[in-house]
Design an enzyme around this catalytic site. Sequence first.
Site, PDB file in Angstrom:
ATOM      1  N   TYR A 101      40.344  -9.028  22.602  1.00  0.00           N
ATOM      2  CA  TYR A 101      40.502  -9.583  21.258  1.00  0.00           C
ATOM      3  C   TYR A 101      41.916  -9.299  20.788  1.00  0.00           C
ATOM      4  O   TYR A 101      42.401  -8.170  20.905  1.00  0.00           O
ATOM      5  CB  TYR A 101      39.502  -8.913  20.303  1.00  0.00           C
ATOM      6  CG  TYR A 101      39.732  -9.220  18.835  1.00  0.00           C
ATOM      7  CD1 TYR A 101      38.956 -10.165  18.176  1.00  0.00           C
ATOM      8  CD2 TYR A 101      40.734  -8.564  18.104  1.00  0.00           C
ATOM      9  CE1 TYR A 101      39.164 -10.458  16.832  1.00  0.00           C
ATOM     10  CE2 TYR A 101      40.949  -8.860  16.770  1.00  0.00           C
ATOM     11  CZ  TYR A 101      40.163  -9.800  16.127  1.00  0.00           C
ATOM     12  OH  TYR A 101      40.381 -10.092  14.809  1.00  0.00           O
ATOM     13  N   GLU A 190      43.780 -15.617  15.167  1.00  0.00           N
ATOM     14  CA  GLU A 190      42.862 -14.750  15.903  1.00  0.00           C
ATOM     15  C   GLU A 190      42.495 -15.387  17.238  1.00  0.00           C
ATOM     16  O   GLU A 190      42.173 -16.576  17.284  1.00  0.00           O
ATOM     17  CB  GLU A 190      41.597 -14.518  15.070  1.00  0.00           C
ATOM     18  CG  GLU A 190      40.628 -13.542  15.709  1.00  0.00           C
ATOM     19  CD  GLU A 190      39.309 -13.461  14.939  1.00  0.00           C
ATOM     20  OE1 GLU A 190      39.130 -12.501  14.186  1.00  0.00           O
ATOM     21  OE2 GLU A 190      38.466 -14.368  15.103  1.00  0.00           O
TER      22      GLU A 190
END
Length: 381
Positions: A101, A190
């Site tokens: 991530y 993101e």
Amino acid sequence: MDLYEYQGKELFRRFGIPVSEGRLATTPEEARAAAEELGGPIVVKAQVLTGGRGKAGGVKLANGPDEAEARAREILGLDIRGHVVRRVWLEQASEIAKEYYLSLTFDRGEKRALFMFTTEGGVEIEEVAARNPDALIRLHVDPLEGFQPWQARRLIYGAGVDDPSEQKQISAIVARLYDCFVGCDGMLCEINPLIVTPTGEVKALDSKFTVDDNALYRHQDIADMRDAAGADPQETLAREKGVTYVKLDGEVGVLGNGAGLVMSTLDVIALAGGRPANFCDLGGGGSAEGVVDALEVIESDPQVRSILFNIFGGITRGDEVARGILAALERMTIEHPIVVRLDGTNAEEGRRLLQEAAPPNLHVEPTMLDAARRAVELAAA
Ligand code: GDP
Ligand code: MN
């Protein structure tokens, strides 16, 4: 402004962040054609402005054009938490060995951009932050110094990535993500998951991208990505009419002059036991034009049951606003009861004008609290 995954990936691609080759489709037939062009195994992904599509059945693998068409047929029209899927993105499916991530957001509290990185990707980041906070590496970037290469190393070593090839690729992606964020006036970028394939290739498998609305004037290409169909219909109408409006989920339509007054009106409606349907600021002036436009936007919301006008006359005089309201009501029919609270400059004269004209379904109340109670009562009737 929030971008769809495929739009965010297009910006990633421009800044050199690796993404898979893909195509957009709005029908199962287009999906088949896209799969034929792309070749090999395909992933079909719902394009909606909400996360968790995978869990909701909005991301599916397909082996070739037949399956891609069938999966697209299943996904198109699907309702994912109130977002109906109108378009799917098809891309060459990736094999996944690891899911990481990486994100960069604007941290208002610190007035700096904030990098977050963890090797525990693929799941909601809030989950990682709660379950294993040490696994989430956070690092702010000083806007004057800008991004420094050591910051990428801090993220990577902090999270425990020890493969040299991964380290090198992720360092480059971190630097490019910063360029992309700054270059596009991003508020949020993101990548979840940032994957490592079995052959060791690192790439962005998803994108969540928010651009600062106030900077869109200098990114015409990004502004053009705005999709009227995906946006809220009331907010789209408001934008077209130049009305300052935010859709909320209650039943009492709200209209006031001045953002502060409107904000407190929302609170008073809640205090009276109701729920505001919107925020709407008339700003200065109370011209019939402005009132008509605002009322049209508020009335277009099917949830609205009553409308509360809250006006505090300052430079804008109460009698002017009253005339504006009356002129607006002559020009349009409002189905719902309207409650008006007028105070401040020339409020008495304004109230007198409204009472004399006495249009049906218009109620004048002396205070903000009385007006809110009345509007809430009428919304429930
Ligand atoms: P989200 O659920 O809205 O965050 O959508 P994502 O784009 O993150 O996809 C959800 C999940 O689908 C990912 O975490 C992957 O596990 C899976 N997925 C997405 N694309 C691919 C792909 O190309 N290959 C494989 N094997 N899985 C994928
Ligand atoms: Mn994701």
